[in-house]
Scaffold this motif. Structure first.
Motif, mmCIF file in Angstrom:
data_model
loop_
_atom_site.group_PDB
_atom_site.id
_atom_site.type_symbol
_atom_site.label_atom_id
_atom_site.label_comp_id
_atom_site.label_asym_id
_atom_site.label_seq_id
_atom_site.Cartn_x
_atom_site.Cartn_y
_atom_site.Cartn_z
ATOM 1 N N LYS A 186 -4.179 15.989 21.372
ATOM 2 C CA LYS A 186 -4.996 14.781 21.273
ATOM 3 C C LYS A 186 -5.261 14.371 19.818
ATOM 4 O O LYS A 186 -5.161 13.191 19.479
ATOM 5 C CB LYS A 186 -6.318 14.987 22.020
ATOM 6 N N ALA A 187 -5.587 15.325 18.957
ATOM 7 C CA ALA A 187 -5.872 14.986 17.555
ATOM 8 C C ALA A 187 -4.617 14.463 16.862
ATOM 9 O O ALA A 187 -4.686 13.534 16.060
ATOM 10 C CB ALA A 187 -6.435 16.194 16.817
ATOM 11 N N TYR A 188 -3.469 15.053 17.163
ATOM 12 C CA TYR A 188 -2.223 14.597 16.539
ATOM 13 C C TYR A 188 -1.873 13.191 17.010
ATOM 14 O O TYR A 188 -1.479 12.347 16.215
ATOM 15 C CB TYR A 188 -1.055 15.535 16.866
ATOM 16 N N ARG A 189 -2.040 12.958 18.295
ATOM 17 C CA ARG A 189 -1.754 11.620 18.825
ATOM 18 C C ARG A 189 -2.684 10.580 18.201
ATOM 19 O O ARG A 189 -2.262 9.461 17.887
ATOM 20 C CB ARG A 189 -1.874 11.616 20.348
ATOM 21 N N GLY A 190 -3.946 10.956 18.003
ATOM 22 C CA GLY A 190 -4.893 10.047 17.362
ATOM 23 C C GLY A 190 -4.491 9.745 15.925
ATOM 24 O O GLY A 190 -4.551 8.592 15.487
ATOM 25 N N ALA A 191 -4.054 10.760 15.199
ATOM 26 C CA ALA A 191 -3.622 10.558 13.813
ATOM 27 C C ALA A 191 -2.399 9.650 13.763
ATOM 28 O O ALA A 191 -2.319 8.737 12.930
ATOM 29 C CB ALA A 191 -3.321 11.904 13.154
ATOM 30 N N GLN A 242 0.829 -1.203 0.000
ATOM 31 C CA GLN A 242 0.000 0.000 0.000
ATOM 32 C C GLN A 242 0.864 1.254 0.000
ATOM 33 O O GLN A 242 1.896 1.305 0.665
ATOM 34 C CB GLN A 242 -0.923 0.015 1.220
ATOM 35 N N LYS A 243 0.399 2.253 -0.753
ATOM 36 C CA LYS A 243 0.992 3.591 -0.761
ATOM 37 C C LYS A 243 -0.086 4.541 -0.255
ATOM 38 O O LYS A 243 -1.177 4.594 -0.832
ATOM 39 C CB LYS A 243 1.422 3.990 -2.174
ATOM 40 N N VAL A 244 0.222 5.260 0.831
ATOM 41 C CA VAL A 244 -0.793 6.072 1.494
ATOM 42 C C VAL A 244 -0.223 7.435 1.844
ATOM 43 O O VAL A 244 0.927 7.538 2.280
ATOM 44 C CB VAL A 244 -1.279 5.376 2.786
ATOM 45 N N VAL A 245 -1.037 8.469 1.684
ATOM 46 C CA VAL A 245 -0.681 9.797 2.167
ATOM 47 C C VAL A 245 -1.711 10.210 3.217
ATOM 48 O O VAL A 245 -2.914 10.186 2.966
ATOM 49 C CB VAL A 245 -0.570 10.846 1.033
ATOM 50 N N TYR A 246 -1.215 10.537 4.396
ATOM 51 C CA TYR A 246 -2.039 11.063 5.481
ATOM 52 C C TYR A 246 -1.928 12.583 5.456
ATOM 53 O O TYR A 246 -0.832 13.125 5.366
ATOM 54 C CB TYR A 246 -1.559 10.529 6.838
ATOM 55 N N HIS A 247 -3.064 13.253 5.522
ATOM 56 C CA HIS A 247 -3.147 14.707 5.406
ATOM 57 C C HIS A 247 -3.469 15.321 6.768
ATOM 58 O O HIS A 247 -4.516 15.027 7.346
ATOM 59 C CB HIS A 247 -4.242 15.039 4.394
ATOM 60 N N ILE A 248 -2.570 16.188 7.252
ATOM 61 C CA ILE A 248 -2.795 16.852 8.536
ATOM 62 C C ILE A 248 -2.688 18.358 8.333
ATOM 63 O O ILE A 248 -1.617 18.867 7.999
ATOM 64 C CB ILE A 248 -1.796 16.365 9.603
ATOM 65 N N ASN A 249 -3.807 19.053 8.518
ATOM 66 C CA ASN A 249 -3.826 20.512 8.393
ATOM 67 C C ASN A 249 -4.713 21.151 9.467
ATOM 68 O O ASN A 249 -5.316 22.185 9.255
ATOM 69 C CB ASN A 249 -4.291 20.938 6.994
ATOM 70 N N TYR A 250 -4.771 20.518 10.617
ATOM 71 C CA TYR A 250 -5.640 20.976 11.693
ATOM 72 C C TYR A 250 -4.847 21.077 12.990
ATOM 73 O O TYR A 250 -3.751 20.530 13.119
ATOM 74 C CB TYR A 250 -6.825 20.017 11.869
#
Length: 152
Positions: free
Chosen positions: A47-52, A32-40
């Motif tokens: 907490k949101a970063y740890r969840g991601a 698998q090739k995946v891109v995770y997008h974080i802009n929040y």
């Protein structure tokens, strides 16, 4: 208390890192090739970063590190994750653990310039090779190259 939190993060990372995917599951997923997008923003205690980051680790555990090509694109408010990590040992541990599994973090130069952020002084473990001209353009490029888009 800080030592307890750091120890808990290290133990959690060790468990995640050494978790072996169930071969019968991993075979069904393939490469698998995946891109995770974080802009929040990360919110209280990131907490949101740890969840991601936990989502990314769970993804690796399910598919197997040898079957994964993962990029994390950070722009806009998502850059705050690497700013927060400067003073957060637990977040440093999680990011370092993912990097040790070949997860690549791409940081938007437009955000750095627009917010007057110096990546070498203001962001945790960011190098010149991690900087991309535009976070959104990088997302599009990676999707054109066959990466699956995920926004945790």
């Amino acid at each position: 208390m800080t030592h307890f939190i750091r120890l808990a993060a290290i133990i959690g990372l060790a468990i995640a890192f050494f978790a072996t995917p169930n071969p019968s599951f991993a075979e069904g997923y393939g490469k698998q090739k995946v891109v995770y997008h974080i802009n929040y923003l990360g919110g209280e205690n990131s907490k949101a970063y740890r969840g991601a980051m936990r989502n990314i680790q769970n993804h690796i555990n399910a598919v197997g590190v040898e079957n994964m090509d993962i990029k994390v694109v950070l722009h806009g408010n998502g850059i705050s994750m690497l700013q927060s990590a400067m003073a957060d040992d637990g977040l440093q541990t999680v990011i370092g653990g993912l990097k040790s599994q070949n997860v690549k973090f791409h940081v938007c130069n437009n955000t750095l310039t627009g917010r007057n952020i110096n990546y070498s002084d203001d962001l945790y473990d960011v190098w010149e090779d991690d900087i991309v001209p535009s976070g959104v353009a990088e997302l599009s490029k990676l999707q054109q190259e066959g990466y699956t888009y995920i926004k945790p």
